[in-house]
Design a protein around this motif. Structure first.
Motif, short mmCIF file in Angstrom:
data_model
loop_
_atom_site.label_atom_id
_atom_site.label_comp_id
_atom_site.label_asym_id
_atom_site.label_seq_id
_atom_site.Cartn_x
_atom_site.Cartn_y
_atom_site.Cartn_z
N GLY A 7 0.74 -1.34 0.15
CA GLY A 7 0.08 -0.08 0.20
C GLY A 7 0.93 1.32 -0.06
O GLY A 7 0.50 2.33 -0.22
N ILE A 8 2.14 1.15 0.55
CA ILE A 8 2.96 2.32 0.57
C ILE A 8 4.28 1.92 -0.46
O ILE A 8 5.10 2.63 -0.19
CB ILE A 8 3.36 2.80 1.87
CG1 ILE A 8 4.03 1.64 2.61
CG2 ILE A 8 2.10 3.45 2.71
CD1 ILE A 8 4.52 2.15 3.82
N GLY A 9 3.87 1.04 -1.35
CA GLY A 9 5.22 0.74 -2.31
C GLY A 9 5.29 1.49 -3.53
O GLY A 9 4.43 1.79 -4.06
N ILE A 10 6.44 1.54 -4.08
CA ILE A 10 6.93 1.89 -5.63
C ILE A 10 7.47 0.81 -6.15
O ILE A 10 8.11 -0.12 -5.37
CB ILE A 10 7.47 3.07 -5.44
CG1 ILE A 10 8.79 3.19 -5.05
CG2 ILE A 10 6.57 4.41 -5.34
CD1 ILE A 10 9.48 4.48 -5.34
N ARG A 11 7.38 0.60 -7.39
CA ARG A 11 8.21 -0.64 -8.06
C ARG A 11 9.05 0.12 -9.05
O ARG A 11 9.00 1.42 -9.44
CB ARG A 11 7.18 -1.31 -8.87
CG ARG A 11 6.39 -0.77 -9.82
CD ARG A 11 5.69 -1.85 -10.48
NE ARG A 11 4.56 -1.24 -11.52
CZ ARG A 11 4.97 -0.75 -12.61
NH1 ARG A 11 6.02 -0.86 -13.17
NH2 ARG A 11 3.86 -0.41 -13.42
N ASP A 12 10.33 -0.74 -9.32
CA ASP A 12 11.23 -0.10 -10.31
C ASP A 12 10.52 -0.72 -11.57
O ASP A 12 9.44 -1.07 -11.74
CB ASP A 12 12.45 -0.71 -9.84
CG ASP A 12 12.49 -2.55 -10.53
OD1 ASP A 12 11.35 -2.96 -10.54
OD2 ASP A 12 13.62 -2.93 -10.47
N LEU A 27 6.80 5.65 -9.99
CA LEU A 27 7.45 7.08 -9.77
C LEU A 27 7.68 7.48 -8.51
O LEU A 27 7.03 7.03 -7.48
CB LEU A 27 6.16 8.06 -10.11
CG LEU A 27 5.77 8.05 -11.75
CD1 LEU A 27 4.40 9.07 -11.67
CD2 LEU A 27 6.58 8.23 -12.68
N ILE A 28 9.00 7.97 -8.29
CA ILE A 28 9.66 8.50 -6.98
C ILE A 28 8.87 9.84 -6.98
O ILE A 28 9.09 10.60 -7.84
CB ILE A 28 11.10 8.32 -6.89
CG1 ILE A 28 11.47 6.92 -7.04
CG2 ILE A 28 11.59 9.11 -5.93
CD1 ILE A 28 12.87 6.65 -7.30
N LYS A 29 8.32 10.15 -5.89
CA LYS A 29 7.51 11.46 -5.48
C LYS A 29 8.61 12.49 -4.90
O LYS A 29 8.36 13.74 -5.36
CB LYS A 29 6.35 11.17 -4.89
CG LYS A 29 5.42 10.39 -5.80
CD LYS A 29 4.06 10.22 -4.98
CE LYS A 29 3.06 9.52 -5.69
NZ LYS A 29 2.96 8.21 -5.95
N SER A 30 9.39 12.13 -4.42
CA SER A 30 10.46 12.92 -3.82
C SER A 30 11.71 12.33 -3.40
O SER A 30 12.10 11.21 -3.60
CB SER A 30 9.84 13.46 -2.35
OG SER A 30 10.05 12.60 -1.41
N LYS A 31 12.79 13.23 -2.86
CA LYS A 31 14.14 12.86 -2.74
C LYS A 31 14.25 12.05 -1.41
O LYS A 31 15.10 11.19 -1.31
CB LYS A 31 15.09 13.94 -2.71
CG LYS A 31 15.14 14.52 -4.06
CD LYS A 31 16.28 15.63 -3.89
CE LYS A 31 16.46 16.30 -5.52
NZ LYS A 31 17.37 17.31 -5.10
N ARG A 32 13.25 12.30 -0.70
CA ARG A 32 13.15 11.57 0.82
C ARG A 32 12.06 10.31 0.86
O ARG A 32 11.67 10.24 1.92
CB ARG A 32 12.70 12.67 1.61
CG ARG A 32 13.82 13.80 1.99
CD ARG A 32 13.46 14.68 2.91
NE ARG A 32 12.95 14.17 4.34
CZ ARG A 32 13.54 13.89 5.19
NH1 ARG A 32 14.92 14.39 5.15
NH2 ARG A 32 12.96 13.57 6.28
#
Length: 74
Positions: A7-12, A27-32
């Motif tokens: 639910g809080i994941g992102i995939r490559d 998509l990576i939404k921020s640097k952190r």
């Protein structure tokens, strides 16, 4: 636990991650992002799940899901 992490994941952008988690954002939404997002990365024929940094929500979910462990020594 797995559902919470997803639910809080992102995939490559690997084919394996796209097939196993088609509805997950890539998509990576921020640097952190490592503080609050779990990384799902396709490596050969398996998915590597990176729960992020020590103070992050993802690592807390992962650690809270551990029922027991054994210390192994040689």
């Amino acid at each position: 636990m797995r559902v919470q992490l997803e639910g809080i994941g992102i995939r490559d952008k690997s084919d394996l991650a796209a097939v196993t988690h088609p509805d997950m954002s890539s998509l990576i939404k921020s640097k952190r992002w490592r503080l609050n997002i779990v990384g799902f990365k396709g490596e050969d024929d398996q998915i590597n799940i990176g729960p992020g940094r020590e103070e992050g929500a993802a690592l807390k979910i992962f650690n809270d899901g551990i029922d027991s462990f054994n210390v192994l020594r040689q």
